[in-house]
Design a protein around this motif. Structure first.
Motif, short mmCIF file in Angstrom:
data_model
loop_
_atom_site.label_atom_id
_atom_site.label_comp_id
_atom_site.label_asym_id
_atom_site.label_seq_id
_atom_site.Cartn_x
_atom_site.Cartn_y
_atom_site.Cartn_z
N SER A 171 -7.26 -85.80 101.75
CA SER A 171 -6.26 -85.48 100.71
C SER A 171 -6.47 -84.07 100.17
N ARG A 172 -7.66 -84.12 100.27
CA ARG A 172 -7.93 -82.52 99.45
C ARG A 172 -7.41 -81.33 100.70
N MET A 173 -6.55 -81.83 102.22
CA MET A 173 -6.34 -81.05 102.62
C MET A 173 -4.69 -81.25 102.71
N ALA A 174 -4.13 -82.59 102.43
CA ALA A 174 -3.07 -81.87 101.38
C ALA A 174 -2.32 -81.05 100.41
N SER A 175 -3.78 -81.62 99.56
CA SER A 175 -3.11 -80.63 98.49
C SER A 175 -3.51 -79.34 98.39
N THR A 176 -3.58 -79.04 99.84
CA THR A 176 -4.13 -77.25 99.20
C THR A 176 -2.87 -76.74 98.38
N ALA A 177 -1.69 -76.73 99.21
CA ALA A 177 -0.62 -75.93 98.28
C ALA A 177 -1.08 -76.02 96.93
N THR A 178 -0.70 -77.73 96.57
CA THR A 178 -0.61 -77.29 94.95
C THR A 178 -1.73 -76.81 94.66
N VAL A 179 -2.94 -76.58 94.95
CA VAL A 179 -4.00 -75.68 94.13
C VAL A 179 -3.64 -74.89 94.26
N LYS A 180 -3.18 -73.96 94.98
CA LYS A 180 -2.89 -72.82 95.02
C LYS A 180 -1.68 -72.71 94.39
N LEU A 181 -1.20 -73.26 93.50
CA LEU A 181 -0.28 -73.06 92.44
C LEU A 181 -0.33 -72.86 91.54
N LEU A 182 -1.93 -74.13 91.74
CA LEU A 182 -2.43 -73.92 89.89
C LEU A 182 -3.41 -72.75 89.97
N HIS A 183 -3.90 -72.43 90.95
CA HIS A 183 -4.65 -71.00 91.03
C HIS A 183 -4.36 -70.30 90.56
N ALA A 184 -3.29 -70.01 90.84
CA ALA A 184 -2.47 -69.02 90.65
C ALA A 184 -1.78 -68.61 88.49
N ARG A 185 -1.11 -70.36 88.31
CA ARG A 185 -1.48 -70.46 87.66
C ARG A 185 -2.21 -70.16 86.43
N ALA A 186 -2.95 -70.51 86.81
CA ALA A 186 -4.92 -69.93 85.98
C ALA A 186 -5.02 -68.41 86.40
N ARG A 187 -4.46 -67.82 86.87
CA ARG A 187 -4.66 -66.71 87.36
C ARG A 187 -3.90 -65.53 86.13
N ARG A 188 -2.62 -66.57 86.28
CA ARG A 188 -1.30 -65.15 85.65
C ARG A 188 -2.46 -65.77 84.17
N SER A 189 -2.70 -67.04 83.67
CA SER A 189 -3.18 -67.03 82.28
C SER A 189 -4.09 -66.49 81.87
N GLY A 190 -5.06 -65.31 82.71
CA GLY A 190 -6.12 -64.60 82.78
C GLY A 190 -7.85 -64.69 83.14
N ALA A 191 -8.31 -66.58 83.39
CA ALA A 191 -8.94 -67.00 84.13
C ALA A 191 -9.98 -66.38 85.42
N SER A 192 -11.33 -65.88 84.92
CA SER A 192 -11.74 -64.94 85.71
C SER A 192 -11.58 -66.11 87.13
N LYS A 193 -11.69 -65.31 88.66
CA LYS A 193 -12.16 -66.73 89.72
C LYS A 193 -12.96 -67.38 90.32
N LYS A 194 -14.48 -66.76 89.33
CA LYS A 194 -15.62 -67.79 89.09
C LYS A 194 -14.95 -69.50 88.98
N ILE A 195 -14.43 -68.96 87.32
CA ILE A 195 -14.15 -70.42 86.40
C ILE A 195 -13.09 -71.32 87.19
N ILE A 196 -11.48 -70.30 87.67
CA ILE A 196 -10.75 -71.38 88.06
C ILE A 196 -11.39 -72.19 89.72
N SER A 197 -12.53 -71.57 90.24
CA SER A 197 -13.04 -72.14 90.96
C SER A 197 -13.64 -73.48 90.48
N ARG A 198 -14.68 -73.14 89.31
CA ARG A 198 -15.29 -73.97 88.92
C ARG A 198 -14.59 -75.05 88.82
N SER A 199 -13.62 -74.48 87.58
CA SER A 199 -13.51 -75.84 86.73
C SER A 199 -12.06 -76.67 87.59
N TYR A 200 -11.77 -76.19 88.86
CA TYR A 200 -10.77 -77.05 90.26
C TYR A 200 -11.51 -77.39 91.37
#
Lengths: 436, 330
Positions: free
Chosen positions: A383-412
């Motif tokens: 399921s993790r492999m299946a959801s990589t596309a989703t994770v990327k999307l969420l990451h992109a959204r979070a980055r736009r909102s200004g979260a640092s890379k570290k925090i994103i990887s931690r929260s996801y």
């Protein structure tokens, strides 16, 4: 004066160019070639500018094969050069001066200056660099270049050759990254000014101009075949890494910046091609193979040279094989390879009563639990492999909102402490974006 | 001629022994001590055996406190010597040549060869080993391939451009011995291969350095008179090195060492104590600097907010480094 060089079959064209260049400017100098191969052939011995061709194994009384087995072709030629100097001193008793040159060198002027310098001293060492700026390289790899060394027949000169042979017999390595305590081959020469009387350093920019010191030697052309380095006559040029240099010389931008150097390199490569270098440089080295014809693994070479026990027990390693050494490191005889029994066609010959069936052991509770865990983990992995596309999307959204890379990887990062079917996916969708 | 050495107060007994031997064999030379301390005690400044005492903080090493903070006492002897020689060559203009000797050295005769060589060349060096060993036992040589062919305990320099270039170049390399390997190539130098020079526990096994006789303050070697000996024995390697000598030779070497030790003890009984603390070993608040703090400070060369590290404490410096590491990891 006698000039000597050590060469393997694949670099013979370079030795021929060197011989030609020596005879062109110094017709009275004799040129001796030590061929680092098992056999000579007519092509080598009858070349007119080689005064003598000797097999490297004939220049030493010791167990040559054993020493050579430990070295690659380059390391072996370093060892053989000390032997060659000794050979020349013993076989030409009237010669007072011996100059060793690497086969990749070319003589570009009469060597009168070198001769007069050598008359004043016993050993003439050539530095890698003449000026400050490259010390951090030289302090580890030796201050002197071992490819250009001149020795005169004095007590300390002859002593130096004997001393050098003894050192290179065991330590003639090219790189010291395998074991930090083993010195590289030219580093031995650093001890020479302390140990021997009458050692001089050849501080002249016209010798040993090589790719390592182009930045401190400015090469200019003074006449058709007269070149200068830093304004002084260029006597001996070393064409190391010739492939790379040839590419440089053919580059029009490089040729514009260094016209004299490009001319020199082009001249040299044209001469090499005249001797068929492009056909012969890939010829195999005859000491690279066991007597059986099997090529020697470089790892086996390391095993043999780092193990005094093997050296004492097996003085002729060329008779053995790679497989032998892979077992031999344990100090045992290699297991005799048994011939496999012919598979019998008659199936009934196997008596079923002899094959004991073993009952399967009943699974313990912990094993069942672990199996279940593994199964769940594997499912989650999918399921993790299946959801990589989703994770990327969420990451992109979070980055736009200004979260640092570290925090994103931690929260996801979803922990799988309580793995559930589809747990990962749902957690991802449910997990809110934690902003700072 | 100037003969100089560098030392801390704790090593003063060795310095006095050296200066007395220099007086005996080179009465014309001036003996200058480079003291690596924050202050000079009265007894040292007016000692009859020392012609001059110069504090190392005064010779113009840039950012001296930050520099000396990174070093332990034994490293400091090494690290300041080339700057000290350069200082003497620049300011003590009455003498043309300077010979630096480690404070663990002692002269047993005049250094004529070195002085003569300095008339023609800028730099004089002495090798650790002076004769080739034709057998295949080359552990010592392998060791010296890394440690350096020449020993930095004996450096001769003449006042000229070449020597200055060498001294600044070497100071840049923190006066480590292995860089001296390049000196015959890069600078105008000469190697004194007399077996009487720089005899020490690491080369007493050589054939030319076998003792013929040992008397009080005099000894004869197979290759000539003994001229100067380095009694450096930081890691107690002296006794271990005697195992490679014959019984009689070991006896001679022990006799020489005992004479030296007795003389040192004599100076110590006059009040020059080897237990004297090093003034650069403490923060201003009296706390002793731990090795970890030195290492941490020298690793992080850019601590601009710690202009004077001696004003801090171990806790402060280690804390700063710890925080920095945490920052890097995040």
């Amino acid at each position: 004066m006698i000039i000597g060089t050590v060469v393997t079959k694949n670099n013979l064209a370079q030795a021929k160019v060197l011989a030609q260049s020596i005879k062109r400017f110094n017709p009275d100098v004799r040129f001796v070639v030590s061929l680092l191969e098992r056999y000579t052939d007519q092509d080598h011995t009858e070349y007119p500018f080689f005064d003598k061709v000797v097999l490297a194994s004939k220049t030493w009384q010791g167990n040559f094969d054993q020493v050579i087995f430990k070295y690659s072709a380059r390391e072996a030629s370093c060892f053989a050069k000390a032997l060659l100097i000794d050979y020349i001193f013993t076989h030409y008793p009237n010669e007072q001066q011996v100059l060793y040159l690497d086969h990749g060198m070319e003589v570009l002027a009469p060597l009168r200056d070198l001769r007069s310098r050598l008359e004043q001293c016993s050993v003439l060492l050539t530095p890698q660099h003449l000026y400050t700026g490259a010390e951090s390289h030289d302090v580890g790899n030796g201050a002197y270049h071992s490819g250009l060394i001149a020795v005169s027949r004095t007590t300390s000169g002859l002593g130096f050759v004997q001393w050098w042979i003894k050192r290179l017999e065991r330590y003639s390595f090219m790189e010291n990254d395998r074991a930090p305590q083993t010195p590289v081959e030219p580093k031995w020469l650093d001890l020479v000014p302390g140990l021997f009387e009458g050692v001089e350093v050849l501080k002249h920019p016209g010798y040993n101009v090589a790719s390592g010191n182009y930045d401190e030697r400015e090469i200019t052309q003074a006449g058709y075949s007269h070149f200068r380095a830093n304004g002084e006559t260029l006597y001996i040029k070393h064409f190391d890494r010739i492939g790379e240099q040839e590419r440089n010389a053919n580059d029009p931008e490089y040729a514009k910046q260094h016209p004299a150097l490009a001319t020199l390199i082009k001249q040299y490569t044209a001469r090499l091609d005249g001797f068929g270098w492009d056909r012969s440089y890939s010829a195999p080295w005859s000491y690279q193979f066991y007597n059986s014809g099997e090529p020697i693994n470089s790892s086996i070479r390391l095993i043999y040279r780092n193990n005094l026990f093997l050296e004492q027990k097996y003085p002729d390693p060329y008779k053995l094989s790679n497989e032998f050494f892979e077992w031999g490191i344990f100090g045992e005889e290699p297991p005799a390879v048994m011939a496999e029994p012919e598979p019998s066609l008659d199936q009934s010959a196997i008596r079923p009563s002899l094959v004991r069936q073993r009952r399967k052991k009943p699974q313990s509770r912990s094993m069942i639990k672990r199996e279940k865990k593994v199964r769940l983990h594997n499912r989650n992995k999918h399921s993790r492999m299946a959801s990589t596309a989703t994770v990327k999307l969420l990451h992109a959204r979070a980055r736009r909102s200004g979260a640092s890379k570290k925090i994103i990887s931690r929260s996801y990062t979803v922990s799988h402490k309580h793995a559930r079917p589809f747990g990962n996916l749902t957690a991802l969708y449910r997990g809110s974006v934690k902003s700072r | 001629m100037i003969v100089c050495t560098t030392a801390t107060l704790a090593r003063l007994s060795h310095v006095l022994e050296l200066s007395q031997s220099v007086r005996t064999y080179h009465p014309e030379a001036k003996f200058v001590l480079g003291l690596i301390e924050d202050w000079v005690p009265e007894t040292v400044a007016h000692s009859p055996w020392l012609d001059r005492v110069i504090l190392m903080k005064d010779i113009g090493i840039p950012d001296f406190r930050a520099f000396i903070f990174k070093l332990s006492a034994s490293q400091a002897h090494q690290a300041v010597k080339s700057s000290f020689i350069a200082y003497l060559l620049s300011y003590e203009t009455h003498a043309d040549t300077v010979i630096y000797l480690d404070h663990t050295m002692k002269l047993y005769g005049p250094l004529r060869e070195a002085v003569e060589a300095l008339e023609r060349h800028s730099i004089v060096l002495t090798p650790r080993l002076c004769e080739p060993n034709y057998t295949s036992s080359y552990d010592r040589e392998l060791q010296f391939l890394h440690a350096g062919t020449f020993n930095g305990g004996f450096i001769g320099a003449r006042r000229n451009e070449g020597a200055h270039q060498f001294l600044f170049w070497w100071a840049d390399k923190l006066n480590r011995d292995q860089w001296l390997d390049l000196v015959p190539v890069l600078f105008d130098s000469v190697v004194v291969r007399h077996p009487g020079y720089h005899a020490a526990c690491w080369n007493l096994f050589e054939q030319s350095r076998q003792f013929g006789s040992v008397e009080t303050d005099r000894a004869v070697l197979a290759g000539g008179p003994l001229l100067c000996v380095n009694f450096r024995d930081e890691k107690n390697e002296f006794e271990a090195s005697l195992s490679s000598l014959t019984e009689q030779q070991a006896e001679f070497a022990r006799k020489l060492q005992q004479q030296y030790n007795t003389a040192i003890q004599g100076h110590e009984s006059n009040g020059f104590n080897r237990e004297t603390v090093w003034s650069y070993d403490f923060y201003y608040n009296g706390e002793r600097i731990v090795q970890a703090a030195r290492e941490a400070y020298s690793e992080r060369d850019n601590m601009p907010f710690l202009a004077d590290p001696y004003a801090c404490s171990n806790k402060h410096i280690l804390g700063v480094v710890h925080e920095h590491k945490k920052e890097m990891n995040n």
